[in-house]
Write a protein that holds these residues in place. Sequence first.
Motif, short mmCIF file in Angstrom:
data_model
loop_
_atom_site.label_atom_id
_atom_site.label_comp_id
_atom_site.label_asym_id
_atom_site.label_seq_id
_atom_site.Cartn_x
_atom_site.Cartn_y
_atom_site.Cartn_z
N VAL A 1 -3.32 -2.24 0.40
CA VAL A 1 -4.25 -1.53 -0.51
C VAL A 1 -3.82 0.07 -0.54
O VAL A 1 -3.31 0.34 0.63
CB VAL A 1 -5.76 -1.47 -0.41
N THR A 2 -3.90 0.89 -1.21
CA THR A 2 -3.65 2.19 -1.41
C THR A 2 -4.96 2.91 -1.16
O THR A 2 -6.06 2.79 -1.55
CB THR A 2 -3.24 2.82 -2.79
N ASP A 3 -4.73 4.01 0.02
CA ASP A 3 -5.65 4.87 0.43
C ASP A 3 -5.72 6.19 -0.64
O ASP A 3 -4.81 6.74 -0.72
CB ASP A 3 -5.45 5.26 2.13
N SER A 4 -6.74 6.24 -1.42
CA SER A 4 -6.89 7.29 -2.24
C SER A 4 -7.47 8.48 -2.10
O SER A 4 -7.38 9.59 -2.65
CB SER A 4 -7.79 6.53 -3.65
N SER A 5 -7.99 8.53 -0.64
CA SER A 5 -8.50 9.76 -0.23
C SER A 5 -7.52 10.72 0.03
O SER A 5 -6.08 10.48 0.49
CB SER A 5 -9.07 9.73 1.30
N SER A 6 -7.53 12.07 -0.17
CA SER A 6 -6.75 12.91 0.14
C SER A 6 -6.57 13.65 1.73
O SER A 6 -7.57 13.37 2.48
CB SER A 6 -7.07 14.30 -0.82
N GLY A 7 -5.40 14.11 1.96
CA GLY A 7 -5.35 14.62 3.27
C GLY A 7 -4.22 15.47 3.46
O GLY A 7 -3.42 15.48 2.32
N SER A 8 -3.84 16.11 4.64
CA SER A 8 -2.99 17.06 4.36
C SER A 8 -1.64 16.39 4.98
O SER A 8 -1.69 15.21 5.29
CB SER A 8 -3.26 18.16 5.83
N THR A 9 -0.61 16.87 4.65
CA THR A 9 0.69 16.35 4.89
C THR A 9 1.09 16.15 6.40
O THR A 9 0.53 17.05 7.19
CB THR A 9 2.06 17.09 4.10
N GLN A 10 1.83 15.23 6.65
CA GLN A 10 2.54 15.32 8.38
C GLN A 10 4.11 15.13 8.22
O GLN A 10 4.51 14.48 7.23
CB GLN A 10 1.70 14.32 8.99
N ALA A 11 4.53 15.49 9.18
CA ALA A 11 5.87 15.50 9.43
C ALA A 11 6.58 13.84 9.59
O ALA A 11 7.60 13.70 8.71
CB ALA A 11 6.43 16.21 10.51
N ALA A 67 -0.64 -12.21 5.79
CA ALA A 67 -1.65 -12.31 5.13
C ALA A 67 -2.54 -11.30 6.01
O ALA A 67 -3.74 -11.83 6.55
CB ALA A 67 -2.08 -13.69 4.80
N PHE A 68 -2.29 -9.97 6.14
CA PHE A 68 -3.42 -9.29 6.81
C PHE A 68 -3.45 -7.95 6.21
O PHE A 68 -2.45 -7.62 5.37
CB PHE A 68 -3.08 -9.00 8.44
N ALA A 69 -4.55 -7.40 6.09
CA ALA A 69 -5.13 -6.11 5.32
C ALA A 69 -3.99 -4.99 6.30
O ALA A 69 -3.91 -4.58 7.11
CB ALA A 69 -6.33 -5.61 5.67
N VAL A 70 -3.37 -4.16 5.17
CA VAL A 70 -2.57 -3.10 5.44
C VAL A 70 -2.99 -1.88 4.52
O VAL A 70 -3.09 -2.20 3.21
CB VAL A 70 -1.08 -3.31 5.22
#
Length: 553
Positions: free
Chosen positions: A433-443, A402-405
């Motif tokens: 919850v889903t982070d809807s912000s966009s960002g660069s890919t990472q390996a 029961a903690f935020a992820v």
Amino acid sequence: MNRDRAPRGGRRESRQERQFRSENPQDDRPVRHARGAGHGRPWLKIIGGTAVLVLAATGGGGYFVYSRLNANIASSALYSGTTGDAGVQKADAQGRYPVNVLVIGTDSRSSEENCKLGGACGDTGSNADVELLVHLSADRSNITAMSIPRDTITDLPGCENAETGQSVAERTGQINGALAYGPGCSVAAVHQLTGVTIDHFVMVDFSGVIAMSDATGGVQVCVSADVYDTYSHLKLSKGKHTLKGEGALQFVRTRHGFGDGSDLGRTYGQHAFLSGAIQSIKDKGTLLNPTKLYGVADAATKALTVDDGLNSISKLADLATEMNKVDTDRITFTTMQTAADPDNANRVIPAEAAEKLFATIAADQSLTDGDGDDTSTATATSSAAATTAAVDATSTESVSRAFAVQVSNRSAVDGRATQMTTALQDLGYTKAVTDSSSGSTQASTQILYKGKAQLEKAQQLAADLNVPSSLIDSSTEVDGVTLVLGKDWTTGDTYPKTTKKSRKAALADSHASNAKKSSCVPVSTYNTVTYKGVSMTPTEAYAAATTVKDSDD
């Protein structure tokens, strides 16, 4: 002789004409590798054995021998980047740490001897002929040695060499040129390129390769056809040969003679030479003969420059002891995957596939082809952690979730964050919850947490998802716990095991080979050399150069 030229995509012409003219007239805590105030594993192993055997054999003179070998060693700071560090090494579930060593072969002509051996004596700078990132797994079961082609174009970090006072700003350039600002700048460049933590470096020059190959009594290699590289001067008939002295140097420097004649072909020879060196040391009983061992160690310590963390025989011996735990058949040689540089056909850039190879090494996953779909160290230890924590994926009563992820998608696959958020909610992570912000890919995938209070929660999440503990990291940029999905995890609800399929994907187009099962180096079939003004294949050059001695004569 009207054969096609070699495919573009490797350094071949830029220095070729000039070169031809010149040559032919241990603590258990995590360590942050920050700024401080040649050829690798066989020599580390030799030195380590010497620390034990030579001292025992010399009796009362042991301290003198030890002091003399210590005095041979030159060292400098591990990291000389102007920002950041060389990474933070993370323990597995049993508290063990992997070790990564950058092996650098320098083309420096700073001494008269190196100038004579390397030619092009007008070059006063120092570039890396060899950059080999050697990964020793946390459980000491395997080693991966990845070559980085010297003509790789990439974003380079700013560096400041404390010894010379030279500095350079961030720029885009050829990765081997970082060595001009010291080996610590090469460490910074390779860390920035791969994302892999670097614990140590070992550097050797031209004369060092000769001294060490002579001291071992020679290294056996094999070529697939007659070969004469008129630039490195390597000349060998088809089959097996034992190389010492300048012949050994010619072999590791050859690029026009192997593969497609580019710098990618050079890595074939270097991997074969290192495999042969390991076998030579074992087969000739060098490690069990104090007299031979001292001669090799004396040559090696004089030839090497290491980081400050390896600046004594005892430190080298500790590392050598750990590396010696790995059997030869558990050592994998590979080359970073590349593509042609769109701005320069004679240079290369990292291919997209390289990201998977980098991520596999960073996650401490084995690339050695074992029997069956065996899992990696990291995956196995994560499973052990899950068992220890008594995690029951079907129950929410035994362990509180029961903690935020927050789930962020950096995998380049649309919808992955939403998929994983749903999977976490099904496991009982009701606040995922889903982070809807966009960002660069990472390996590589990461589990990030902020503050010690969140560490146990991050570990809980990792155990539930089978994520290696090496991918857990603290960050001031997140609130609570964040799951960042990398390009190494594009499908499924649990982190993928290292299987034959995943190993094959990571090693695709990387020219992988096994240290114990190395085959003959493929000789180029293209017109990559010039003999008496005529362009021809290395095999045709061998037949034409009847007055030139072979390199093993």
